[in-house]
Design an enzyme around this catalytic site. Structure first.
Site, PDB file in Angstrom:
ATOM      1  N   ASP A   1      20.799  36.119 -25.805  1.00  0.00           N
ATOM      2  CA  ASP A   1      22.093  36.643 -25.378  1.00  0.00           C
ATOM      3  C   ASP A   1      22.195  38.138 -25.680  1.00  0.00           C
ATOM      4  OD1 ASP A   1      24.897  35.811 -24.532  1.00  0.00           O
ATOM      5  OD2 ASP A   1      25.363  36.800 -26.435  1.00  0.00           O
TER       6      ASP A   1
ATOM      7  N   GLU B   1      18.702  38.111 -21.618  1.00  0.00           N
ATOM      8  CA  GLU B   1      19.887  38.462 -20.840  1.00  0.00           C
ATOM      9  C   GLU B   1      20.153  39.936 -21.145  1.00  0.00           C
ATOM     10  OE1 GLU B   1      24.629  37.870 -20.339  1.00  0.00           O
ATOM     11  OE2 GLU B   1      23.660  38.290 -22.234  1.00  0.00           O
TER      12      GLU B   1
END
Ligand code: NOJ
Length: 563
Positions: A213, A277
């Site tokens: 993330d 990401e």
């Protein structure tokens, strides 16, 4: 605990991810086993046979860790445990074991940029004095102004409002997302060591890979004095400098962190895999995807592009080139837990931008009125386009059912911090997180034995997996057949275009892969001639020798029919 060599993790396929189909599970909305209205790990386990049957290679679970859900679980209070509402570590191990027996790999989400404010370290930091070692794990600073009453910098939070919150003793802490998500200080060796521990913890439990993330946010320029952003308030990838000089995002030093992670990944057999990401410029994505780094990076241009032949051609070419440069494969994504579901995006007139979609959600999805049959038709065409591309396809739960966005959730039900932080200007992402319908009837349409944490629309049962299963015309059967056929494609990683620039301008995409495999997409309102070949699968009904508007087809030509 499953042994790392469980059936799905064989050292023979270190490269399993290169052409895998990875199914994203948003655990709280997938399947609820105990009737508390929240999806859980035993719920996931119970539905793994469905996913094996669907034909995916791996599941990626969005965070299932203990969390107060200030940001749907991306506020992690303990990185090495399961939220008690979602189960236990034993449940997790059982899930990985069942997945392994079904031939599915398991990936988990790692959230290294920030923790929850409920994390024991942040609680310690709050209790400790300014300048203490406990505060050094996060980013605490004195404020500006006469009494330090102004935030240390002008940095905005990605969810709206300032990125700083003041604590009782007058210091401020940094949170690039919600105030409940304090940013870690990655200059602190203790933080680095703790994440190494976490990566080993899950790898030892048989996890095959990680989705990382906010991978571009960890290395910040925290030297004194902190720099204001001034005019450069946008965190959009194209607004970031191309030389890594932004104080917050995509700094070169972030790759030192991932080189350390890579050593851990490579200490396992097979090596663990990771996908970043990273909202960075395309030219800078390569570094995240390199073999010495995380291994792969999400390519969101495909998701963001209008469904037009020219646009898709450009996006596909540049994604393939980026991936080649990195020695990785590309990723293809149409939907995830952060965006309006693509059936609804494609049902709107024009090519709505992110801002248009936010405005549309504020009208509860009424203005402009979505044309759902068109959205479905386009989404089916896009699916066959995506699933034939070389690289990894990431399928978001419910995409295989053709679920639309639930755009008319009652404002009182909204949970996304974007809603509150934007002062009601952005409705947020709850509409793509509504719990799945598994059965036509029943409480929460088979999601669980009781209700669901976000209300499901009254017609949700018409999309249910059991309604679609066996119906050849359904979305689910399209995905099942496509994934089965795709397995014959994946030995080869090349693609060759077979359409001229003029044809592309008229809305046609045509490419070939090894073995005489053709993918032809008509992304226009007109009919185009269907090239010769055996039809393997079509996203919609074919009319004679023509490919109707907004339809994709997979064809195979043998040696005889190739010329
Ligand atoms: C990206 C995640 O996908 C999103 O859901 C989350 O809100 C932010 N990162 C912050 O963790």
């Amino acid at each position: 605990m499953p042994h790392p060599d469980s059936p799905a993790l064989s050292s023979h396929d270190a490269h399993w991810w290169r052409q895998a189909v990875i199914y994203q599970i948003y655990p709280r909305s997938f399947a609820d086993s105990d009737g508390d209205g929240i999806g859980d790990i035993p719920g996931v386990t119970s539905r793994l046979p469905y996913l094996a049957d669907l034909g995916v290679d791996a599941v990626w679970l969005s965070p299932f860790y203990p969390s107060q859900l200030a940001d749907g679980g991306y506020d992690v209070a303990d990185y090495r445990d399961v939220d008690p509402r979602l189960g236990t570590l034993d449940d997790f191990d059982a899930m990985v074991a069942v997945a392994g027996r079904l031939g599915l790999k398991t990936m988990v989400d790692i959230v290294p940029n920030h923790s929850s404010d409920q994390h024991v370290w942040f609680q310690e930091a709050l209790a400790a004095a300014p300048g203490s070692a406990a505060r050094e794990r996060y980013v605490f600073r004195d404020g500006r102004g006469r009494d330090g009453e102004l935030p240390p910098t002008d940095w905005p939070s990605s969810f709206g409002g300032p990125a700083w919150t003041r604590v009782a003793d007058g210091q401020w802490y940094l949170h690039l997302y919600a105030p409940e998500q304090p940013d870690f200080n990655w200059d602190n060796p203790e933080v680095r060591e703790d994440f190494h521990h976490t990566l080993r913890f899950w790898s030892d439990r048989g996890v095959a890979g990680f989705r990382v993330d906010v991978a571009h946010g960890l290395a910040k320029d925290l030297g004194a004095p902190l720099r204001d952003l001034g005019e450069q308030q946008s965190y959009h990838p194209d607004a970031l400098p191309a030389d890594g000089s932004h104080p917050l995002w995509d700094r070169d030093a972030v790759h030192d962190i991932y080189r350390g992670w890579r050593q851990i990944f490579d200490s396992y057999d097979p090596p663990r895999f990771a996908v970043a990401e990273a909202w960075v410029r395309a030219s800078r994505r390569t570094a995240y995807a390199s073999a010495g780094g995380l291994g792969q990076a999400f390519e969101f241009d495909f998701l963001g592009a209008p469904l037009g032949a020219v646009e898709m051609h450009t996006v596909i070419d540049s994604a393939l080139a980026d991936a080649r440069r990195a020695g990785a494969t590309s990723t293809w994504v149409l939907s995830n837990h952060d965006v309006v579901r693509h059936v609804s995006r494609y049902a709107l007139p024009g090519d709505p931008t992110k801002r248009d979609l936010e405005e549309w959600l504020l009208t509860d999805g009424r203005d402009p009125a979505p044309d759902l049959p068109t959205g479905v038709r386009r989404a089916r065409a896009a699916a066959l386009l995506m699933l034939a591309l070389p690289g990894s396809a990431y399928v978001y739960q419910g995409e295989e059912l053709g679920l639309p966005e639930v755009a008319d959730l009652d404002r009182a039900d909204l949970r996304d911090p974007m809603w509150v932080r934007s002062g009601g200007r952005v409705k947020g992402r709850d509409g793509c997180r509504v719990p799945l319908p598994w059965t036509r009837e029943g409480t929460s349409f088979g999601f669980g034995p009781a209700g669901s944490w976000l209300p499901q629309p009254a017609d949700w049962g018409t999309y249910a997996a059991d309604v679609q299963s066996g119906d050849k015309a359904s979305f689910l059967e399209l995905y099942r057949r496509a994934l089965r056929l795709r397995r014959t494609l994946v030995a080869d990683e090349t693609l060759e275009w077979a359409c001229s620039p003029e044809q592309t301008r008229q809305g046609l995409l045509h490419f070939t892969r090894a073995g005489g495999w053709h993918t032809v997409s008509n992304l226009s309102d007109g009919h185009v001639p269907l090239p010769p070949g055996e039809v393997l699968l079509a996203s919609g009904p074919l009319t004679g020798d023509e490919l109707p508007p907004w339809t994709s087809v997979w064809l195979r030509t043998g040696a005889a029919s190739e010329h």
